[in-house]
Write a protein that holds these residues in place. Structure first.
Motif, PDB file in Angstrom:
ATOM      1  N   MET A   1      -8.990  -3.071 -11.616  1.00 56.15           N
ATOM      2  CA  MET A   1      -8.569  -1.735 -11.220  1.00 56.15           C
ATOM      3  C   MET A   1      -7.302  -1.812 -10.368  1.00 56.15           C
ATOM      4  SD  MET A   1     -10.646   1.203  -9.092  1.00 56.15           S
ATOM      5  CE  MET A   1     -10.581   0.282  -7.567  1.00 56.15           C
ATOM      6  N   THR A   2      -6.353  -0.953 -10.644  1.00 57.50           N
ATOM      7  CA  THR A   2      -5.111  -0.907  -9.888  1.00 57.50           C
ATOM      8  C   THR A   2      -5.242   0.066  -8.725  1.00 57.50           C
ATOM      9  OG1 THR A   2      -3.817  -1.399 -11.875  1.00 57.50           O
ATOM     10  CG2 THR A   2      -2.639  -0.442 -10.014  1.00 57.50           C
ATOM     11  N   ILE A   3      -4.930  -0.394  -7.515  1.00 60.25           N
ATOM     12  CA  ILE A   3      -4.974   0.440  -6.323  1.00 60.25           C
ATOM     13  C   ILE A   3      -3.622   1.136  -6.191  1.00 60.25           C
ATOM     14  CG2 ILE A   3      -5.408   0.511  -3.848  1.00 60.25           C
ATOM     15  CD1 ILE A   3      -7.773  -0.428  -5.571  1.00 60.25           C
ATOM     16  N   LYS A   4      -3.654   2.463  -6.094  1.00 55.99           N
ATOM     17  CA  LYS A   4      -2.417   3.239  -6.117  1.00 55.99           C
ATOM     18  C   LYS A   4      -2.078   3.791  -4.731  1.00 55.99           C
ATOM     19  CE  LYS A   4      -2.972   4.540 -10.972  1.00 55.99           C
ATOM     20  NZ  LYS A   4      -3.037   5.664 -11.952  1.00 55.99           N
ATOM     21  N   PHE A   5      -0.810   3.624  -4.366  1.00 58.21           N
ATOM     22  CA  PHE A   5      -0.304   4.075  -3.074  1.00 58.21           C
ATOM     23  C   PHE A   5       0.758   5.154  -3.278  1.00 58.21           C
ATOM     24  CE2 PHE A   5      -2.102   0.008  -2.186  1.00 58.21           C
ATOM     25  CZ  PHE A   5      -2.438  -0.014  -0.838  1.00 58.21           C
ATOM     26  N   ALA A   6       0.667   6.221  -2.509  1.00 53.58           N
ATOM     27  CA  ALA A   6       1.706   7.253  -2.461  1.00 53.58           C
ATOM     28  C   ALA A   6       2.434   7.128  -1.130  1.00 53.58           C
ATOM     29  CB  ALA A   6       1.106   8.649  -2.596  1.00 53.58           C
ATOM     30  N   PHE A   7       3.747   7.070  -1.168  1.00 53.27           N
ATOM     31  CA  PHE A   7       4.558   6.952   0.038  1.00 53.27           C
ATOM     32  C   PHE A   7       5.271   8.276   0.309  1.00 53.27           C
ATOM     33  CE2 PHE A   7       3.846   2.608  -1.050  1.00 53.27           C
ATOM     34  CZ  PHE A   7       3.833   1.930   0.159  1.00 53.27           C
ATOM     35  N   LEU A   8       5.060   8.808   1.500  1.00 52.05           N
ATOM     36  CA  LEU A   8       5.749  10.009   1.959  1.00 52.05           C
ATOM     37  C   LEU A   8       6.754   9.588   3.024  1.00 52.05           C
ATOM     38  CD1 LEU A   8       2.687  12.409   2.444  1.00 52.05           C
ATOM     39  CD2 LEU A   8       4.187  12.255   0.458  1.00 52.05           C
ATOM     40  N   LEU A   9       8.024   9.800   2.760  1.00 55.70           N
ATOM     41  CA  LEU A   9       9.074   9.350   3.673  1.00 55.70           C
ATOM     42  C   LEU A   9       9.537  10.506   4.548  1.00 55.70           C
ATOM     43  CD1 LEU A   9      11.237   7.180   1.243  1.00 55.70           C
ATOM     44  CD2 LEU A   9       9.088   6.613   2.397  1.00 55.70           C
ATOM     45  N   ALA A  10       9.478  10.295   5.857  1.00 55.05           N
ATOM     46  CA  ALA A  10       9.979  11.304   6.784  1.00 55.05           C
ATOM     47  C   ALA A  10      11.501  11.342   6.729  1.00 55.05           C
ATOM     48  CB  ALA A  10       9.523  10.972   8.207  1.00 55.05           C
ATOM     49  N   ARG A  11      12.062  12.413   7.223  1.00 54.06           N
ATOM     50  CA  ARG A  11      13.513  12.485   7.314  1.00 54.06           C
ATOM     51  C   ARG A  11      14.018  11.376   8.226  1.00 54.06           C
ATOM     52  NH1 ARG A  11      11.904  17.939   7.078  1.00 54.06           N
ATOM     53  NH2 ARG A  11      12.849  19.069   5.314  1.00 54.06           N
ATOM     54  N   GLU A  12      15.071  10.679   7.801  1.00 58.29           N
ATOM     55  CA  GLU A  12      15.643   9.548   8.533  1.00 58.29           C
ATOM     56  C   GLU A  12      14.583   8.469   8.780  1.00 58.29           C
ATOM     57  OE1 GLU A  12      19.124  10.576  11.252  1.00 58.29           O
ATOM     58  OE2 GLU A  12      17.792  12.288  11.571  1.00 58.29           O
ATOM     59  N   PHE A  13      13.838   8.168   7.724  1.00 59.33           N
ATOM     60  CA  PHE A  13      12.769   7.166   7.811  1.00 59.33           C
ATOM     61  C   PHE A  13      13.347   5.774   8.082  1.00 59.33           C
ATOM     62  CE2 PHE A  13      14.226   7.042   3.464  1.00 59.33           C
ATOM     63  CZ  PHE A  13      14.171   5.702   3.117  1.00 59.33           C
ATOM     64  N   THR A  14      12.508   4.914   8.618  1.00 56.72           N
ATOM     65  CA  THR A  14      12.927   3.534   8.887  1.00 56.72           C
ATOM     66  C   THR A  14      12.694   2.681   7.643  1.00 56.72           C
ATOM     67  OG1 THR A  14      10.767   3.258   9.955  1.00 56.72           O
ATOM     68  CG2 THR A  14      12.665   3.561  11.384  1.00 56.72           C
ATOM     69  N   LEU A  15      13.730   1.997   7.225  1.00 55.67           N
ATOM     70  CA  LEU A  15      13.725   1.307   5.937  1.00 55.67           C
ATOM     71  C   LEU A  15      12.875   0.040   5.936  1.00 55.67           C
ATOM     72  CD1 LEU A  15      14.982   1.417   3.079  1.00 55.67           C
ATOM     73  CD2 LEU A  15      16.895   0.067   3.974  1.00 55.67           C
ATOM     74  N   SER A  71      -4.675  11.496  -7.301  1.00 56.05           N
ATOM     75  CA  SER A  71      -4.202  10.411  -8.165  1.00 56.05           C
ATOM     76  C   SER A  71      -4.022   9.097  -7.420  1.00 56.05           C
ATOM     77  CB  SER A  71      -2.868  10.806  -8.815  1.00 56.05           C
ATOM     78  OG  SER A  71      -2.986  12.016  -9.540  1.00 56.05           O
ATOM     79  N   TYR A  72      -4.158   9.115  -6.081  1.00 54.56           N
ATOM     80  CA  TYR A  72      -3.850   7.938  -5.277  1.00 54.56           C
ATOM     81  C   TYR A  72      -5.055   7.492  -4.461  1.00 54.56           C
ATOM     82  CZ  TYR A  72       0.843   9.463  -6.497  1.00 54.56           C
ATOM     83  OH  TYR A  72       1.959   9.857  -7.187  1.00 54.56           O
ATOM     84  N   ASP A  73      -5.040   6.203  -4.123  1.00 54.49           N
ATOM     85  CA  ASP A  73      -6.110   5.627  -3.299  1.00 54.49           C
ATOM     86  C   ASP A  73      -5.742   5.588  -1.826  1.00 54.49           C
ATOM     87  OD1 ASP A  73      -7.943   4.748  -5.527  1.00 54.49           O
ATOM     88  OD2 ASP A  73      -6.136   3.643  -6.085  1.00 54.49           O
ATOM     89  N   HIS A  74      -4.453   5.472  -1.523  1.00 53.40           N
ATOM     90  CA  HIS A  74      -3.969   5.453  -0.143  1.00 53.40           C
ATOM     91  C   HIS A  74      -2.713   6.310  -0.056  1.00 53.40           C
ATOM     92  CE1 HIS A  74      -6.349   2.195   1.845  1.00 53.40           C
ATOM     93  NE2 HIS A  74      -6.502   1.790   0.600  1.00 53.40           N
ATOM     94  N   ILE A  75      -2.579   7.027   1.054  1.00 51.45           N
ATOM     95  CA  ILE A  75      -1.378   7.802   1.329  1.00 51.45           C
ATOM     96  C   ILE A  75      -0.691   7.150   2.531  1.00 51.45           C
ATOM     97  CG2 ILE A  75      -0.396  10.068   1.751  1.00 51.45           C
ATOM     98  CD1 ILE A  75      -2.151   9.845  -0.808  1.00 51.45           C
ATOM     99  N   VAL A  76       0.568   6.736   2.350  1.00 51.88           N
ATOM    100  CA  VAL A  76       1.315   6.051   3.400  1.00 51.88           C
ATOM    101  C   VAL A  76       2.475   6.935   3.845  1.00 51.88           C
ATOM    102  CG1 VAL A  76       2.560   3.960   4.060  1.00 51.88           C
ATOM    103  CG2 VAL A  76       0.743   3.842   2.325  1.00 51.88           C
ATOM    104  N   VAL A  77       2.499   7.257   5.126  1.00 46.51           N
ATOM    105  CA  VAL A  77       3.601   8.035   5.695  1.00 46.51           C
ATOM    106  C   VAL A  77       4.506   7.072   6.457  1.00 46.51           C
ATOM    107  CG1 VAL A  77       4.256   9.971   7.172  1.00 46.51           C
ATOM    108  CG2 VAL A  77       2.081  10.025   5.922  1.00 46.51           C
ATOM    109  N   VAL A  78       5.800   7.124   6.157  1.00 47.45           N
ATOM    110  CA  VAL A  78       6.775   6.265   6.834  1.00 47.45           C
ATOM    111  C   VAL A  78       7.579   7.127   7.795  1.00 47.45           C
ATOM    112  CG1 VAL A  78       8.642   4.598   6.557  1.00 47.45           C
ATOM    113  CG2 VAL A  78       6.903   4.837   4.763  1.00 47.45           C
ATOM    114  N   GLY A  79       7.452   6.842   9.078  1.00 45.73           N
ATOM    115  CA  GLY A  79       8.120   7.649  10.089  1.00 45.73           C
ATOM    116  C   GLY A  79       9.596   7.336  10.216  1.00 45.73           C
ATOM    117  N   GLY A  80      10.273   8.174  10.982  1.00 44.21           N
ATOM    118  CA  GLY A  80      11.710   8.004  11.171  1.00 44.21           C
ATOM    119  C   GLY A  80      12.109   8.293  12.601  1.00 44.21           C
TER     120      GLY A  80
END
Length: 212
Positions: A1-15, A71-80
């Motif tokens: 099984m493939t584990i799926k991640f969704a990435f939500l990038l904040a404005r001016e996120f850290t790369l 549709s996703y198993d994990h939701i990842v928010v990337v701050g900025g």
């Protein structure tokens, strides 16, 4: 099984946290260095055609429309940068809150702990915050047990990370959970990291706060 991640990038996120987290999944989830999305898959979720600008100026285009978090198993928010107002667009906010209602595991990288806390998604949880921002965070969110003594924390369905290379360590723990220690260490080796640090490893503290 493939584990799926969704990435939500904040404005001016850290790369760097975004790159290190994804590369850990990429390197651990396939044999050798073929970069196939076998064990893990990921999408940069956002409004299609609209570039997302990082704090260093590099822009990234979303790879997937804002859709259904089911549709996703994990939701990842990337701050900025914290000076940015309304870190997430309305569509991303709705996506994140819908994911929380579905009890999806949420991950906050770097200053994303501030964004998660603003939506009440860290209330009565422990959260990892950089020592550089811990005082501001505690003043703003008294219902969160904020700590700056580790690189990352996992508290039930919430995972938070101080940022930087700690994102690779947090991703490595998720690799261990879904695959094994060998796969996680393989990713660390390719990234030239000598080991996967644990929650017991402290954040490096600057001499700006010698009493910390």
């Amino acid at each position: 099984m493939t584990i799926k991640f969704a990435f939500l990038l904040a404005r001016e996120f850290t790369l760097s946290p975004l790159s290190l987290f994804i590369d850990t999944l990429r390197l651990a989830g396939d044999d050798g260095d073929r970069s196939r999305r076998v064990a893990f898959d990921w999408q940069i979720v956002g409004e299609r055609g609209l570039p997302l600008r990082s704090s260093c100026g590099i822009e990234i285009l979303p790879t997937c429309d804002v859709g259904n978090p089911e549709s996703y198993d994990h939701i990842v928010v990337v701050g900025g940068l914290l000076k940015a107002t309304h870190e997430l667009s309305r569509e991303k906010e709705e996506f994140l809150l819908a994911a929380a209602r579905l009890k999806k595991p949420l991950v906050g990288l770097c200053t994303a702990s501030f964004a998660l806390a603003r939506y009440g998604l860290l209330d009565n949880h422990s959260a990892c915050v950089s020592w550089f921002h811990i005082r501001d965070f505690r003043a703003s969110f008294p219902n969160v047990d904020a700590r700056a003594d580790s690189l990352y924390l996992i508290d039930r369905s919430r995972a938070t990370c101080a940022g930087g290379t700690g994102a690779a360590d947090l991703a490595g723990q998720l690799v261990k959970k879904y695959l094994n220690d060998v796969s996680a260490q393989k990713a660390a080796n390719v990234l030239m990291l000598d080991r996967i640090r644990s929650v017991r490893d402290p954040q490096p503290i600057s001499d700006m706060f010698p009493g910390a």
